[in-house]
Design an enzyme around this catalytic site. Structure first.
Site, short mmCIF file in Angstrom:
data_model
loop_
_atom_site.label_atom_id
_atom_site.label_comp_id
_atom_site.label_asym_id
_atom_site.label_seq_id
_atom_site.Cartn_x
_atom_site.Cartn_y
_atom_site.Cartn_z
N ASP A 61 0.84 -1.20 0.00
CA ASP A 61 0.00 0.00 0.00
C ASP A 61 0.87 1.25 0.00
O ASP A 61 1.90 1.30 0.70
CB ASP A 61 -0.91 0.02 1.23
CG ASP A 61 -1.84 -1.19 1.26
OD1 ASP A 61 -2.43 -1.50 0.21
OD2 ASP A 61 -1.96 -1.81 2.33
N ASP A 63 0.60 5.39 0.54
CA ASP A 63 -0.21 6.52 0.99
C ASP A 63 0.49 7.82 0.67
O ASP A 63 1.73 7.92 0.72
CB ASP A 63 -0.47 6.43 2.49
CG ASP A 63 -1.26 5.19 2.87
OD1 ASP A 63 -1.94 4.62 1.99
OD2 ASP A 63 -1.19 4.77 4.05
N ASP A 140 1.26 8.51 14.64
CA ASP A 140 1.39 7.71 15.85
C ASP A 140 2.83 7.38 16.22
O ASP A 140 3.28 7.70 17.33
CB ASP A 140 0.55 6.42 15.74
CG ASP A 140 0.79 5.67 14.43
OD1 ASP A 140 1.70 6.04 13.66
OD2 ASP A 140 0.03 4.71 14.17
#
EC number: 2.7.7.19
Length: 441
Positions: A61, A63, A140
């Site tokens: 993936d 992003d 995070d």
């Protein structure tokens, strides 16, 4: 700025000092980055993809982070859809691949944005946009706050994440307890990413987890189900399970299983769970299918065994006890994890079929072989041998009969029953012949 957040200090790592290459980046992600730049917006590859590329991985993936709002992104791409309420995102769709585009988010809300907090500090909605610096602080872990710039092929690091990746450390940005209270699922993410990447959780990041683990009960059960699939069906199930145990999260996520494992002094049930997770990892590595139903049958088996023993100890008939134990464990676990019925029902069938493997009657053997869940239940029986070898005869029998033609199998079963009947038939007492009287009469 968040409490105890390190001072922002931009470090630009030039191309000749890192190993992120455009050859390893999805062409569609590059297309999105270049289109955003051409539209006058800042755009960076961000997060897990940059982190994984730095350690030589192959991310699936990609992003993108940008200063364009979701609506502005949609204006640039006809193949774009906007999703999400908690976090508003743009998805740019290329066939089966989706490039997720997120707008830089801010830490504080001046009232012009869209942010909602739970009274305990949990973030319910966060759509307050800001600068790249604010976006970095909002992420995070430091390892996920790295930005790859397409204009000069550099990596931009505001919080020391580049060094943490080199040292294989998962470190939370900001005060760990505050960050976990904002989103308790971050505790599971810390364990999952450490397991996936073979990283250590930095001591200050790990310290609050055991006493904050009960906060997981506040997370949405559907979200915890998805997190479980990531923990256990991504190829690092064993490491994830050990991490959950080590940091006190297993008893919060799978409470009845944790209690059953603790009371099982021989450790047989834990050996079985770990062996099953090892097999799951092997299947993922070989690109073989993995089933959530089988996974949860494994993870909740210790709880089922414990519930079954308790019911039978109270005099409940075996078949009824099995059904009630399966229902009890499933219902109790649903309070924490939203296990869909399409997985919970096959899970229960796998459990309930186990007692039928000791049967040898012809009709019952053929009925079990024809059951749609036979193969999964048999694989589960094989797995149970890692806890006890008492199932060896059953495994050998069912392994043999699976491949036999029907007529041959029927004859074998009939012969077996005849042999059993003969062995169990009472022997006729032989009449003892009386000898002649002692006096010769």
């Amino acid at each position: 700025m968040r409490p105890n957040t390190p001072n922002l200090q931009l470090q630009i790592i030039p191309r000749d000092q890192h190993n992120v290459s455009r050859k390893e980046i999805s062409p569609n992600a590059l297309r999105v980055l270049y289109r955003l730049r051409e539209g006058g917006f800042a755009a960076y590859l961000v997060g897990g993809a940059v982190r994984d590329l730095l350690i030589g991985g192959h991310p699936k993936d990609f992003d993108v982070a940008t200063d364009a709002t979701p609506e502005q992104v949609k204006g640039l791409f006809r193949n774009c859809r906007l999703i999400g309420r908690r976090f508003r995102l743009a998805h740019v769709v290329y066939g089966r691949e989706i490039i997720e585009v997120a707008t830089f988010r801010a830490n504080s809300d001046d009232g012009s944005g869209d942010r909602e907090l739970h009274e305990g500090g949990r973030v319910l909605r966060d759509n307050v946009y800001g600068s790249i610096e604010e976006d970095a602080v909002r992420r995070d872990f430091t390892a996920n706050a790295l930005y790859y710039a397409i204009e000069d092929f550099s990596v931009r690091d505001y919080l020391g994440g580049f060094e943490d990746v080199r040292n294989r450390l998962m470190r939370l940005i900001g005060d760990p307890e505050t960050r976990y209270r904002e989103d308790p699922v971050r505790m599971l993410r810390a364990v999952r990413l450490a397991a996936k990447l073979d990283f250590e959780i930095e001591p200050a990041t790990a310290a609050p987890i055991p006493h904050l683990a009960p906060l997981l009960s506040e997370a949405a059960p559907a979200r915890l189900f998805e997190e479980c699939l990531k923990l256990f069906l991504s190829g690092h199930a064993v490491a994830s399970f050990l991490g959950l145990e080590r940091h006190g999260l297993l008893s919060a996520l799978l409470p009845e299983t944790a209690a059953a494992l603790k009371s099982n002094r021989s450790g047989a049930l834990r050996r079985m769970v770990l062996e099953g997770l090892k097999g799951t990892d092997a299947r993922v590595a070989n690109d073989e299918p993995v089933s959530p139903a089988f996974l949860f049958a494994l993870l909740l088996w210790p709880a089922y065994c414990r519930a079954l023993m308790e019911l039978q100890a109270h005099g409940v008939h075996e078949a009824e006890a099995q059904r009630r134990a399966a229902d009890r464990v499933t219902v109790h676990q649903l309070n924490m994890i939203a296990l869909p019925r399409r997985f919970s029902l096959p899970m229960q069938e796998i459990w309930l079929l186990q007692s039928r493997f000791s049967q040898r009657q012809r009709k019952r053997v053929f009925r079990l072989l024809a059951h749609p869940r036979f193969r999964a239940a048999f694989d589960f029986l094989v797995l149970r041998m890692s806890a006890s070898d008492e199932h060896a005869d059953d495994v050998a029998f069912w392994r043999e009969v699976q491949d036999k033609p029907g007529d041959e199998l029927a004859a074998q079963l009939d012969a077996h029953v005849a042999h059993e009947d003969a062995a169990q038939a009472p022997r006729k007492r032989r009449r003892r012949r009386r000898g002649p009287p002692a006096n010769g009469e």
